[in-house]
Design an enzyme around this catalytic site. Structure first.
Site, PDB file in Angstrom:
ATOM      1  N   ASP A   1       0.842  -1.194   0.000  1.00  0.00           N
ATOM      2  CA  ASP A   1       0.000   0.000   0.000  1.00  0.00           C
ATOM      3  C   ASP A   1       0.881   1.250   0.000  1.00  0.00           C
ATOM      4  O   ASP A   1       2.046   1.210   0.413  1.00  0.00           O
ATOM      5  CB  ASP A   1      -0.886   0.028   1.256  1.00  0.00           C
ATOM      6  CG  ASP A   1      -1.905  -1.103   1.243  1.00  0.00           C
ATOM      7  OD1 ASP A   1      -2.193  -1.630   0.158  1.00  0.00           O
ATOM      8  OD2 ASP A   1      -2.393  -1.445   2.335  1.00  0.00           O
TER       9      ASP A   1
HETATM   10  N1  URA Z   1      -1.298  -5.852   3.880  1.00  0.00           N
HETATM   11  C1  URA Z   1      -1.769  -4.598   3.906  1.00  0.00           C
HETATM   12  O1  URA Z   1      -2.791  -4.330   4.503  1.00  0.00           O
HETATM   13  N2  URA Z   1      -1.069  -3.656   3.257  1.00  0.00           N
HETATM   14  C2  URA Z   1       0.087  -3.890   2.602  1.00  0.00           C
HETATM   15  O2  URA Z   1       0.698  -2.972   2.051  1.00  0.00           O
HETATM   16  C3  URA Z   1       0.567  -5.217   2.591  1.00  0.00           C
HETATM   17  C4  URA Z   1      -0.141  -6.186   3.241  1.00  0.00           C
END
Ligand code: URA
Length: 245
Positions: A114
């Site tokens: 993310d």
């Molecule tokens: N899980 C999440 O919620 N975000 C990420 O970036 C990776 C795994």
């Protein structure tokens, strides 16, 4: 030594490798081969289009051209704030920080982090490798360090180990080791990659992720030499540590 690699070396032809590594022109490289100045594994070679294996050693006039660089996989310390997307409009893209000499039109992130997640991220233009790292049957574990707010229940560890149900999915998550590391801190290892999985799992337990950092994929830890925003080719040892081959 070789600054412009753009394909896995095991697919590269001898003449291209010599041109890249020496600065000779194509004509000069062919001329050197023609005049038996180019050796592969100690034997003179005049086949311009011989395909090199990763462990081949190439020398020109007796000078070894060095370790064949394989720039098909890059390892990156992703900083927060960048999007793992080719299309995002409202955030800078991870591809914007790829150094010029490592750019490739088919470069993709291996899975996604993310925008507000930092840490270990691989990029590759090798589609098969990409699939192998993500393939659920390989159960390649990724470890996330989590900062969270709120309280997790006393049975949080057991519930993650048993397979947690999360919003938006009909089937439970795969068993995932959760380690409670201190107030508001935990780590979680996932062998799958559902969208926002860590955030959803912590939410399912009653908490809220406030900081997320990935520090391991397979057996590869985020290399200590990479500051946030830096990337470089994965070394052979690191590639075997990942464990996707
Ligand atoms: N899980 C999440 O919620 N975000 C990420 O970036 C990776 C795994």
């Amino acid at each position: 030594m070789c600054e412009h690699a753009a394909m896995p070396l095991d697919q590269e032809m001898l003449d291209r490798f010599v041109v890249r590594c020496t600065g000779l022109s194509w004509a000069e490289a062919h001329n050197a081969m023609h005049h038996k100045r180019v050796a592969v594994n100690g034997h003179m070679c005049q086949k311009y289009h011989r395909r090199l294996r990763p462990d081949d050693r190439v020398a020109v006039d007796g000078v070894d051209l060095g370790d064949p660089p394989d720039r098909s996989i890059l390892v990156c310390h992703k900083p927060v704030g960048l999007a793992c997307s080719h299309a995002e409009q409202d955030a800078p893209l991870i591809y914007g920080i790829v150094p010029q000499h490592l750019r490739h039109p088919d470069l993709n992130t291996v899975g996604r982090l993310d925008r507000n997640t930092s840490g270990l991220l691989l990029l590759t233009f090798d589609g098969k490798y990409l699939v192998r790292v993500a393939a659920p049957e390989r159960k390649l574990r990724k470890r996330y360090r989590i900062g969270y707010s709120g309280e997790l229940p006393p049975d949080a560890v057991e519930r993650c180990a048993a397979g947690l149900m999360i919003d938006g999915f009909d089937t439970p998550c795969r068993p995932a080791p959760l380690v409670l590391e201190g107030p508001g801190r935990a780590s979680l290892e996932l062998a799958e990659g559902r969208h926002h999985q860590v955030k959803r799992m912590i939410a399912a337990l009653g908490g809220k992720v406030v900081a997320l950092h990935r520090d391991r994929i397979g057996g590869l830890d985020l290399p200590a030499d990479l500051a946030p925003g830096e990337m470089r080719p994965l070394t052979r040892d690191e590639r075997s540590a990942v464990g996707a081959d």
